[in-house]
Design a protein around this motif. Structure first.
Motif, PDB file in Angstrom:
ATOM      1  N   SER A   2       0.806  -1.217   0.000  1.00 14.71           N
ATOM      2  CA  SER A   2       0.000   0.000   0.000  1.00 14.71           C
ATOM      3  C   SER A   2       0.841   1.269   0.000  1.00 14.71           C
ATOM      4  O   SER A   2       0.355   2.331  -0.399  1.00 14.71           O
ATOM      5  N   ASP A   3       2.113   1.190   0.444  1.00 13.58           N
ATOM      6  CA  ASP A   3       2.958   2.379   0.478  1.00 13.58           C
ATOM      7  C   ASP A   3       3.489   2.764  -0.897  1.00 13.58           C
ATOM      8  O   ASP A   3       3.910   3.899  -1.113  1.00 13.58           O
ATOM      9  N   ILE A   4       3.506   1.809  -1.827  1.00  8.18           N
ATOM     10  CA  ILE A   4       3.842   2.065  -3.221  1.00  8.18           C
ATOM     11  C   ILE A   4       2.698   1.530  -4.066  1.00  8.18           C
ATOM     12  O   ILE A   4       2.427   0.327  -4.066  1.00  8.18           O
ATOM     13  N   LEU A   5       2.010   2.413  -4.770  1.00  8.32           N
ATOM     14  CA  LEU A   5       0.908   1.986  -5.626  1.00  8.32           C
ATOM     15  C   LEU A   5       1.435   1.818  -7.044  1.00  8.32           C
ATOM     16  O   LEU A   5       2.099   2.717  -7.572  1.00  8.32           O
ATOM     17  N   VAL A   6       1.136   0.676  -7.637  1.00  4.77           N
ATOM     18  CA  VAL A   6       1.573   0.379  -9.003  1.00  4.77           C
ATOM     19  C   VAL A   6       0.331   0.220  -9.870  1.00  4.77           C
ATOM     20  O   VAL A   6      -0.503  -0.657  -9.619  1.00  4.77           O
ATOM     21  N   HIS A   7       0.210   1.084 -10.863  1.00  4.05           N
ATOM     22  CA  HIS A   7      -0.962   1.033 -11.745  1.00  4.05           C
ATOM     23  C   HIS A   7      -0.490   1.072 -13.186  1.00  4.05           C
ATOM     24  O   HIS A   7       0.269   1.977 -13.581  1.00  4.05           O
ATOM     25  N   THR A  13       2.950   2.710 -16.795  1.00  7.01           N
ATOM     26  CA  THR A  13       2.994   2.267 -15.406  1.00  7.01           C
ATOM     27  C   THR A  13       3.248   3.481 -14.526  1.00  7.01           C
ATOM     28  O   THR A  13       4.241   4.194 -14.705  1.00  7.01           O
ATOM     29  N   THR A  16       3.285   5.359  -7.476  1.00  5.23           N
ATOM     30  CA  THR A  16       2.887   6.438  -6.577  1.00  5.23           C
ATOM     31  C   THR A  16       3.412   6.201  -5.178  1.00  5.23           C
ATOM     32  O   THR A  16       3.153   5.148  -4.573  1.00  5.23           O
ATOM     33  N   ASN A  18       2.900   6.489  -1.575  1.00  2.00           N
ATOM     34  CA  ASN A  18       1.601   6.581  -0.904  1.00  2.00           C
ATOM     35  C   ASN A  18       1.753   6.354   0.601  1.00  2.00           C
ATOM     36  O   ASN A  18       1.158   5.460   1.180  1.00  2.00           O
ATOM     37  N   ARG A  19       2.575   7.194   1.198  1.00  2.00           N
ATOM     38  CA  ARG A  19       2.780   7.122   2.653  1.00  2.00           C
ATOM     39  C   ARG A  19       2.701   8.541   3.217  1.00  2.00           C
ATOM     40  O   ARG A  19       3.654   9.057   3.793  1.00  2.00           O
ATOM     41  N   ASN A  24       5.852  10.464   2.692  1.00  2.00           N
ATOM     42  CA  ASN A  24       6.310   9.574   1.616  1.00  2.00           C
ATOM     43  C   ASN A  24       7.777   9.182   1.761  1.00  2.00           C
ATOM     44  O   ASN A  24       8.473   8.931   0.776  1.00  2.00           O
ATOM     45  N   ASN A  55       1.977  13.158  -4.072  1.00  2.00           N
ATOM     46  CA  ASN A  55       0.687  13.839  -4.060  1.00  2.00           C
ATOM     47  C   ASN A  55       0.926  15.340  -4.237  1.00  2.00           C
ATOM     48  O   ASN A  55       2.047  15.758  -4.512  1.00  2.00           O
TER      49      ASN A  55
END
Length: 254
Positions: A2-7, A13, A16, A18-19, A24, A55
């Motif tokens: 959850s701390d690194i979002l991969v989309h 790719t 993100t 995400n902390r 972060n 963000n």
């Protein structure tokens, strides 16, 4: 994680940070996730572009100091070194959308990106000397090449922040935008790149970087060895101890 979002979508790719509760800051586990995602993107022919983003208020505060002290990089296969080699050797376009603080690796990773877009609230800093350490990510080579020696010395020896307009002036960023527009703009550029022929993108990037490629890797290895040695020396111990104790470090007797 959850701390690194991969989309991944439409050949892009997006990675993100995400902390937000920790600005972060990056842990060893996060470096591992980033290294794995970069390797997967490099190997996947359907992926044409990778974008780093945080963000609107924070890109990354750099290493998580507590985690870093508990999990220092011990070998060349440590997650942080896998990540650094991954971005240095990544063959496809690498973009970044940067808002707010970009500290340490949050700045030095940008020297391996092909296009960087910044919010007007972005603040870049490389405070390695202030922590009793030395530069990493081949920044001792790449920062003087981009900024010129004297501005590089100011950035690396003093370790003080410089803002988005200064980064634009020296060529570290391509465009400065309102923070609310940065990630959208970076994604629009990524879509333009993803529509182009991958072989041409890869070959053009290879040709632009080939003169520096071996030197970048050699510098990164030398920095890593020095960084590891200095991590156990008195200056770094004083700097990190002061950070954890929320006091000003005292290097006067070192």
């Amino acid at each position: 994680m959850s701390d690194i979002l991969v989309h991944t979508e439409a050949g892009i790719t997006t990675l993100t940070f995400n902390r937000p509760d920790k600005k972060n800051s990056i842990t060893a586990a996060m470096y591992g996730a980033l290294a794995d995602a970069i390797a997967a993107a490099a190997a996947d022919p359907a992926v044409r572009v990778v974008v780093f983003q945080g963000n609107e208020t924070t890109f990354s505060a750099g290493n998580d100091i507590g985690d870093f002290l508990n999990n220092p990089p011990a070998t060349e296969d440590s997650p942080v070194f896998r990540f650094l080699r991954g971005i240095a050797q990544f063959p496809k376009p690498l973009l970044a959308a940067v808002c707010g603080p970009a500290v340490g690796i949050g700045t030095t990773l940008l020297f391996h990106c092909d296009l960087v877009y910044a919010g007007d609230n972005a603040a870049f800093s490389m405070p390695f000397v202030n922590l009793g350490l030395c530069p990493e990510a081949a920044s001792s080579l790449l920062v003087p090449q981009m900024l010129g020696y004297h501005r590089a010395a100011e950035a690396l020896l003093l370790g003080e922040p410089f803002m988005a307009e200064a980064a634009l002036d020296v060529g570290l960023v391509n465009r400065v935008l309102p923070p609310s527009e940065v990630t959208g703009y970076a994604q629009s550029v990524a879509r333009k790149l993803a529509a182009k022929p991958l072989a041409s993108l890869v070959e053009t990037k290879r040709l632009m970087k080939k003169g520096n490629a071996a030197l970048v890797m050699a510098t990164m290895a030398e920095e890593g060895a020095s960084f590891g040695r200095m991590l156990g020396e008195p200056a770094a111990k004083e700097a990190f101890g002061a950070f954890m104790e929320r006091r000003k470090p005292d290097f006067s007797k070192l």
